[in-house]
Design a protein around this motif. Structure first.
Motif: not given
Length: 400
Positions: A58-60, A79-80, A50-53
């Motif tokens: 967030l990065a995407a 995005y906010l 879940w951390s990687l997801v």
């Protein structure tokens, strides 16, 4: 890399755009470090997944907003919300995400639509980070001193700095708006000055043509008619009139060349005083019309513009006498008084009603004198002749 100034319909000055680009680079670096830390350090399990997801989502979203700020799928405002929820979830899954909240604080101030929303979203980010951490480790005095206080300090500092930056940006936008309005006003004023200058030049040229060429052509027409009618009965008189036509035509040709070349004010002889020039004009008038002229011309030395104004007033008045007055005698007086030079031209003709709208000639005389600070007075009535009085201040005319 897309500039922050293109996001959220915000117009960020270049100096701030460079600083925000640095924050942009720091954000990408931190996303990468956190992802690498999760992959290397965290043991396999749901928390790691879940951390990687969340980091990937967030990065995407951040990449979409930065690369395509005008897209219709993910707005900077949306995005906010993703950022707030991601910070909350990541803080619940593992330690160390308070640093991510600190680094992403500029996002709340740049991408929000107003100052109030910036404060609100950054507050939600702080509360979400604290809530996730508290759910993970529980409430304790150590948690309060090490997490809550530090997060609140960071949040308060971000509000103060963000408010200051917001005010600076607003002032910059206002200055840019005022500068734009000033530039537009200057452009409009420049265009108005150009139009006014062109209109003034057209009026000046029209006045010069009327005072020189038009009067010369009118004189040629009158002389030609008189010469034609006297060819049989008075050949000597007709010959004299033809010579006057030739002389007038030559003068008009010279004045036309001077008007085109604009070498000097047209119509002014190279030599002679005002009195001498006016005397030559009166002699030509007597020769062409046969009218008696009584002249008293004082020697007055004056500047070029005043000399031309006096000559033009004399020429226009004599032209009106020739065309309209049906007079037998004309009087011309040039005199110097204590504060002005005065030119008076009278005739014993039929006169006219001074209350009617003035013609182009009288109006041009008034404007020419007004440019020198002088004035023109016309006195007349039907059957009583006409008196034209031109007065020019002494600053423009001094006695010999």
């Amino acid at each position: 890399m897309t500039s922050w100034s293109s996001t959220g319909d915000r117009h960020t000055p270049p100096v701030w755009g460079k600083a925000l680009q640095r924050w942009n680079a720091v954000s990408w670096l931190l996303y990468g470090l956190f992802t690498a830390a999760v992959v290397v350090l965290d043991p396999p399990g749901e928390d790691k997944t879940w951390s990687l997801v969340l980091l990937g989502v967030l990065a995407a979203c951040y990449a979409v907003v930065m690369r395509c700020p005008g897209n219709r799928v993910l707005r900077p405002y949306a995005y906010l919300w993703v950022l707030v929820l991601s910070l909350s979830g990541l803080s619940y899954l593992r330690d160390g995400y308070a640093a991510l909240f600190m680094v992403t604080l500029p996002h709340f101030w740049v991408l929000a639509r107003s100052w109030r929303e910036s404060v609100g979203f950054s507050a939600l980010g702080a509360v979400g980070t604290l809530a996730g951490s508290m759910l993970r480790v529980g409430w304790s005095a150590d948690f309060f001193s090490s997490n809550v206080i530090s997060t609140l300090i960071v949040y308060s500092a971000s509000v103060l700095i963000g408010t200051w930056v917001h005010q600076v940006l607003e002032e910059s936008r206002e200055r840019a708006r005022l500068i734009g309005e000033l530039e537009r006003a200057q452009a409009q004023l420049s265009q108005a000055h150009q139009r006014q200058g062109a209109a003034d030049e057209r009026e000046r040229m029209a006045r010069e043509i009327h005072d020189t060429l038009a009067q010369g052509f009118a004189s040629i027409v009158v002389l030609a008619e008189a010469a034609r009618s006297g060819l049989d009965s008075a050949p000597y008189r007709s010959e004299q009139q033809l010579r006057s036509i030739e002389a007038t035509a030559r003068e008009n040709l010279a004045e036309a060349r001077e008007l085109v070349g604009s070498a000097r004010e047209p119509g002014w002889p190279a030599a002679g005083t005002v009195a001498q020039t006016l005397r030559r004009t009166l002699d030509r008038f007597t020769e062409d019309t046969g009218l008696a002229v009584v002249a008293e011309l004082a020697d007055v030395d004056c500047d070029q513009q005043t000399r031309i104004a006096l000559l033009r007033c004399t020429q226009e008045s004599l032209a009106n006498v020739r065309k309209h007055a049906r007079a037998s005698t004309v009087g011309v007086v040039l005199a110097r008084h204590a504060a002005e030079v005065e030119l008076e031209i009278t005739d014993d003709g039929v006169g006219f009603d001074v209350g009617r709208p003035p013609g182009f000639g009288l109006d041009g005389m008034r404007k020419r004198l007004a440019e020198l600070g002088g004035e023109l007075t016309v006195t007349s009535s039907p059957g009583d002749g006409t008196r034209v009085l031109a007065m020019i201040p002494l600053e423009s005319a001094v006695p010999v």
